[in-house]
Design a protein around this motif. Structure first.
Motif, PDB file in Angstrom:
ATOM      1  N   LYS A 140     -59.578 -13.761  20.528  1.00  0.00           N
ATOM      2  CA  LYS A 140     -59.128 -13.134  19.289  1.00  0.00           C
ATOM      3  C   LYS A 140     -58.894 -14.239  18.270  1.00  0.00           C
ATOM      4  CE  LYS A 140     -54.906 -11.507  18.762  1.00  0.00           C
ATOM      5  NZ  LYS A 140     -53.710 -10.649  18.866  1.00  0.00           N
ATOM      6  N   MET A 141     -59.460 -14.078  17.078  1.00  0.00           N
ATOM      7  CA  MET A 141     -59.298 -15.090  16.039  1.00  0.00           C
ATOM      8  C   MET A 141     -58.468 -14.547  14.891  1.00  0.00           C
ATOM      9  SD  MET A 141     -62.078 -17.424  13.946  1.00  0.00           S
ATOM     10  CE  MET A 141     -62.719 -16.097  12.902  1.00  0.00           C
ATOM     11  N   SER A 142     -57.426 -15.285  14.520  1.00  0.00           N
ATOM     12  CA  SER A 142     -56.585 -14.944  13.382  1.00  0.00           C
ATOM     13  C   SER A 142     -56.742 -16.036  12.323  1.00  0.00           C
ATOM     14  CB  SER A 142     -55.116 -14.839  13.812  1.00  0.00           C
ATOM     15  OG  SER A 142     -54.970 -13.908  14.872  1.00  0.00           O
ATOM     16  N   VAL A 143     -56.926 -15.626  11.073  1.00  0.00           N
ATOM     17  CA  VAL A 143     -57.141 -16.584   9.989  1.00  0.00           C
ATOM     18  C   VAL A 143     -56.014 -16.451   8.970  1.00  0.00           C
ATOM     19  CG1 VAL A 143     -58.743 -17.458   8.254  1.00  0.00           C
ATOM     20  CG2 VAL A 143     -59.625 -16.336  10.311  1.00  0.00           C
ATOM     21  N   LYS A 144     -55.346 -17.553   8.718  1.00  0.00           N
ATOM     22  CA  LYS A 144     -54.265 -17.615   7.745  1.00  0.00           C
ATOM     23  C   LYS A 144     -54.726 -18.446   6.546  1.00  0.00           C
ATOM     24  CE  LYS A 144     -49.230 -18.129   7.986  1.00  0.00           C
ATOM     25  NZ  LYS A 144     -48.121 -18.563   8.863  1.00  0.00           N
ATOM     26  N   ASN A 145     -54.294 -18.088   5.355  1.00  0.00           N
ATOM     27  CA  ASN A 145     -54.735 -18.762   4.118  1.00  0.00           C
ATOM     28  C   ASN A 145     -56.245 -18.633   3.956  1.00  0.00           C
ATOM     29  OD1 ASN A 145     -52.076 -19.530   4.057  1.00  0.00           O
ATOM     30  ND2 ASN A 145     -52.455 -21.668   4.569  1.00  0.00           N
ATOM     31  N   ASN A 146     -56.742 -17.440   4.054  1.00  0.00           N
ATOM     32  CA  ASN A 146     -58.188 -17.218   4.054  1.00  0.00           C
ATOM     33  C   ASN A 146     -58.736 -17.177   2.632  1.00  0.00           C
ATOM     34  OD1 ASN A 146     -60.734 -16.796   5.030  1.00  0.00           O
ATOM     35  ND2 ASN A 146     -60.434 -14.626   5.470  1.00  0.00           N
ATOM     36  N   LEU A 173     -50.951 -32.619  10.098  1.00  0.00           N
ATOM     37  CA  LEU A 173     -52.159 -32.266   9.363  1.00  0.00           C
ATOM     38  C   LEU A 173     -51.847 -31.584   8.034  1.00  0.00           C
ATOM     39  CD1 LEU A 173     -54.418 -31.056  12.312  1.00  0.00           C
ATOM     40  CD2 LEU A 173     -54.769 -33.090  10.886  1.00  0.00           C
ATOM     41  N   SER A 174     -50.653 -31.033   7.892  1.00  0.00           N
ATOM     42  CA  SER A 174     -50.274 -30.399   6.627  1.00  0.00           C
ATOM     43  C   SER A 174     -49.872 -31.425   5.579  1.00  0.00           C
ATOM     44  CB  SER A 174     -49.116 -29.411   6.854  1.00  0.00           C
ATOM     45  OG  SER A 174     -47.905 -30.107   7.118  1.00  0.00           O
ATOM     46  N   LYS A 175     -49.735 -32.691   5.965  1.00  0.00           N
ATOM     47  CA  LYS A 175     -49.303 -33.760   5.060  1.00  0.00           C
ATOM     48  C   LYS A 175     -50.454 -34.660   4.631  1.00  0.00           C
ATOM     49  CE  LYS A 175     -45.001 -32.497   5.258  1.00  0.00           C
ATOM     50  NZ  LYS A 175     -44.291 -32.017   4.055  1.00  0.00           N
ATOM     51  N   SER A 197     -48.968 -19.295  21.660  1.00  0.00           N
ATOM     52  CA  SER A 197     -49.338 -18.116  20.863  1.00  0.00           C
ATOM     53  C   SER A 197     -48.361 -17.864  19.716  1.00  0.00           C
ATOM     54  CB  SER A 197     -49.407 -16.881  21.760  1.00  0.00           C
ATOM     55  OG  SER A 197     -48.157 -16.637  22.381  1.00  0.00           O
ATOM     56  N   ASN A 198     -47.165 -18.478  19.756  1.00  0.00           N
ATOM     57  CA  ASN A 198     -46.189 -18.302  18.676  1.00  0.00           C
ATOM     58  C   ASN A 198     -46.519 -19.153  17.452  1.00  0.00           C
ATOM     59  OD1 ASN A 198     -44.698 -16.545  20.261  1.00  0.00           O
ATOM     60  ND2 ASN A 198     -43.328 -18.132  21.019  1.00  0.00           N
ATOM     61  N   ILE A 199     -47.435 -20.095  17.626  1.00  0.00           N
ATOM     62  CA  ILE A 199     -47.704 -21.055  16.556  1.00  0.00           C
ATOM     63  C   ILE A 199     -48.163 -20.372  15.278  1.00  0.00           C
ATOM     64  CG2 ILE A 199     -49.419 -22.789  15.865  1.00  0.00           C
ATOM     65  CD1 ILE A 199     -48.947 -24.232  18.450  1.00  0.00           C
ATOM     66  N   LEU A 200     -48.977 -19.351  15.393  1.00  0.00           N
ATOM     67  CA  LEU A 200     -49.529 -18.697  14.210  1.00  0.00           C
ATOM     68  C   LEU A 200     -48.432 -18.208  13.262  1.00  0.00           C
ATOM     69  CD1 LEU A 200     -52.068 -17.652  12.727  1.00  0.00           C
ATOM     70  CD2 LEU A 200     -51.751 -15.501  13.968  1.00  0.00           C
ATOM     71  N   ASP A 204     -46.126 -23.099   8.777  1.00  0.00           N
ATOM     72  CA  ASP A 204     -46.308 -22.884   7.348  1.00  0.00           C
ATOM     73  C   ASP A 204     -47.193 -24.026   6.857  1.00  0.00           C
ATOM     74  OD1 ASP A 204     -46.168 -22.165   4.727  1.00  0.00           O
ATOM     75  OD2 ASP A 204     -44.139 -22.939   4.399  1.00  0.00           O
ATOM     76  N   VAL A 205     -48.492 -23.788   6.787  1.00  0.00           N
ATOM     77  CA  VAL A 205     -49.448 -24.849   6.481  1.00  0.00           C
ATOM     78  C   VAL A 205     -50.181 -24.559   5.177  1.00  0.00           C
ATOM     79  CG1 VAL A 205     -49.784 -25.564   8.872  1.00  0.00           C
ATOM     80  CG2 VAL A 205     -51.169 -23.700   7.951  1.00  0.00           C
TER      81      VAL A 205
END
Length: 543
Positions: A140-146, A173-175, A197-200, A204-205
């Motif tokens: 399953k793929m979830s995309v954030k900030n798409n 990597l967010s920096k 699995s909680n990472i998503l 806040d990236v």
């Protein structure tokens, strides 16, 4: 018709959609804008009256701040006498063309879709916060900030049961100094059983983030290939999930590929390790090393002493490094260099490994970059390699055969967050190395077997140089010697894979013709200048 002041929109993270609900006790954005317009009008009226000597007292100022409570009894401001009527309100809205358009869908806001239309221009709400989900048979793929901005760099990060380290890696990597809209991170979770699995929902990236959760464990090669197939960038950076990247990491990888099209850039040869957590499965050497490093910093020493006194939860990682430590680089006090490859001979060949006969060993998937088009020409990771080891060297070998230029750049280094070392890895490593030599039974692959004897890479390189020179200078001689040498190199890996003792790799009866010829040919090597080849042969023939 829905009364504007009574409703608000809200975002549901479970399905990634927007809904409307009755407002509790807050002021609606349209009401705020209405007040702002009225306030602006009041300011103009006040200016006009001031020129005639009129003044507003404190009570009038309070009235100005509470437009929705204004009534027809406020006689001090003639410009506001009729503000309570719909006609006057509409006049102020007539001057706000953008708000007129907004009012129309609110008049018909019986469905969520109508509410969403009001915020079509709110990219930060509609695009950044929503999560797009694709359900595949394997994952399953979830995309954030798409967002739709073109992606230049795709970072493919496999991870398995390293939740704590991976969370810090994503923060690093967010920096990055590289434009956030121009890179994406594809985290492929190989069916972890911890809290990965909680990472998503936790992170806040600022970059496009693709979280791919495998439905069953598939192995390193398979999950990396899945990440590659979902990559949008022309440049791919392979980075292990526990790697902590400094701010200029992406930028320093990218700059090499701007003007050259067939490069492999690695920071893995300049390996840096760091202890960000006290892991329950550290071995004795790791614990001793960590004790030494915490002495560099009073706060880290205090944390370690607290851990020693309480033992906290013995099966749970104990945090040492915080996000603030990453911001200030304080975490580097718990870091250390590991220059195995460089100290084993590679530093003699320079940044471009000029003249080195085994450059493909620089393709270490923990930290390496390559253009997608070159990767697809050579083929992706071989998915028959399951578990730890050699799958990256095997791909690197194919890139090398297709003319890739390998570059070692210390500015692309990343910090490996140390974790326990599984004994199972040793077995997996020899198994994958065996697949490697079976797939490519060439002398420039077989020669890696000598690493088992802990010979430095410089020695392996010189042995290979001399073997190729022997073939070129004496194509019709040394046939028995060449055959025996190649067979023994293969059998080293074969025996290690099967778990049998690495002895008698080319056992022949003492008086056989072949044995006599091999010894005779071997004895002429050193007089002819083949010292490294003679030394390597000697170390494995008499095992």
């Amino acid at each position: 018709m829905i009364k504007i002041d009574s409703y608000e929109y809200y975002y549901n993270p479970e399905d990634g959609k927007y809904y409307i609900r009755k407002r509790k006790n807050s002021t609606h954005p349209l009401k705020k804008l209405k007040d702002k317009l009225d306030k602006s009008k009041d300011k103009k009226d006040r200016k006009d009256k001031t020129s005639k000597g009129n003044r507003f007292d404190d009570a009038d100022n309070k009235v100005n701040k509470s437009r929705d409570k204004v009534n027809t009894g406020n006689k001090k401001n003639k410009s506001r006498d009729k503000v309570n009527t719909a006609n006057e309100t509409n006049k102020s809205y007539d001057k706000a063309d953008a708000m007129n358009e907004t009012n129309k869908p609110y008049d018909k806001a019986d469905a969520v879709n109508e509410t969403n239309k009001l915020y079509d221009k709110a990219d930060a709400v509609n695009e950044t916060n929503k999560v797009d989900i694709t359900d595949h048979s394997l994952y399953k793929m979830s995309v954030k900030n798409n967002h739709k901005h073109p992606i230049k760099v795709s970072i493919v990060m496999p991870t398995y049961n390293k939740y704590h380290q991976t969370s810090l890696s994503l923060y690093g990597l967010s920096k990055q100094t590289f434009p956030h809209a121009e890179y994406e991170v594809i985290l492929v979770d190989d069916a972890s059983s911890d809290n990965t699995s909680n990472i998503l929902k936790e992170v806040d990236v600022p970059f496009k983030f693709k979280y791919i959760q495998m439905k069953q464990n598939k192995g390193r090669s398979s999950v990396r290939n899945i990440g590659i197939n979902h990559a949008e960038g022309d440049l791919l950076i392979f980075l292990d999930g526990e790697m902590l990247a400094p701010p200029a990491f992406i930028e320093n990888h990218y700059k090499h590929h701007v003007h050259e099209s067939n490069l492999v850039v690695t920071g893995a040869m300049h390996y840096e390790g760091v202890y960000t957590f006290i892991m329950p499965d550290y071995n004795e050497d790791q614990v001793a090393h960590l004790k030494e490093l915490v002495g560099r910093d009073p706060e880290y020493r205090r944390l370690y002493e607290n851990y020693e006194q309480t033992k906290w939860h013995s099966n749970v990682p104990y945090p040492l490094v915080t996000k603030e430590d990453i911001d200030t680089n304080r975490f580097q006090r718990l870091s250390f260099p590991n220059r195995y490859f460089l100290n084993s001979g590679l530093k003699h060949f320079g940044e471009r490994l000029e003249g080195f006969t085994l450059p493909y060993i620089a393709f270490l998937s923990g930290n390496v970059s390559v253009r997608k088009e070159n990767l697809k020409k050579s083929g992706l990771f071989d998915e028959t390699f399951v578990g730890y080891g050699a799958e990256d060297w095997e791909l690197g070998y194919r890139l090398y055969k297709n003319g890739a230029q390998f570059v070692l750049d210390p500015s692309t280094v990343a910090y490996h967050q140390e974790h326990g070392i599984s004994k199972r890895k040793v077995k997996e490593q020899w198994g994958n190395h065996y697949r490697f030599v079976k797939k490519h039974p060439n002398i420039d692959v077989l020669i890696l077997s000598l690493e088992w004897k802990e010979l430095p890479f410089m020695h392996l390189h010189q042995t290979l140089v001399e073997y190729k020179a022997l073939e070129q200078r004496f194509p019709d001689e040394y046939k028995e010697f060449k055959h025996a040498f190649r067979v023994m190199l293969f059998r080293i890996i074969e025996y290690l894979n099967s778990g049998q003792p690495v002895t008698k790799l080319y056992d022949l009866p003492g008086g056989s013709d072949e044995r006599i010829k091999i010894i005779q040919q071997f004895e002429t090597l050193r007089p002819r200048g083949f010292d490294y080849l003679a030394s390597s042969f000697e170390q494995i023939y008499y095992l």
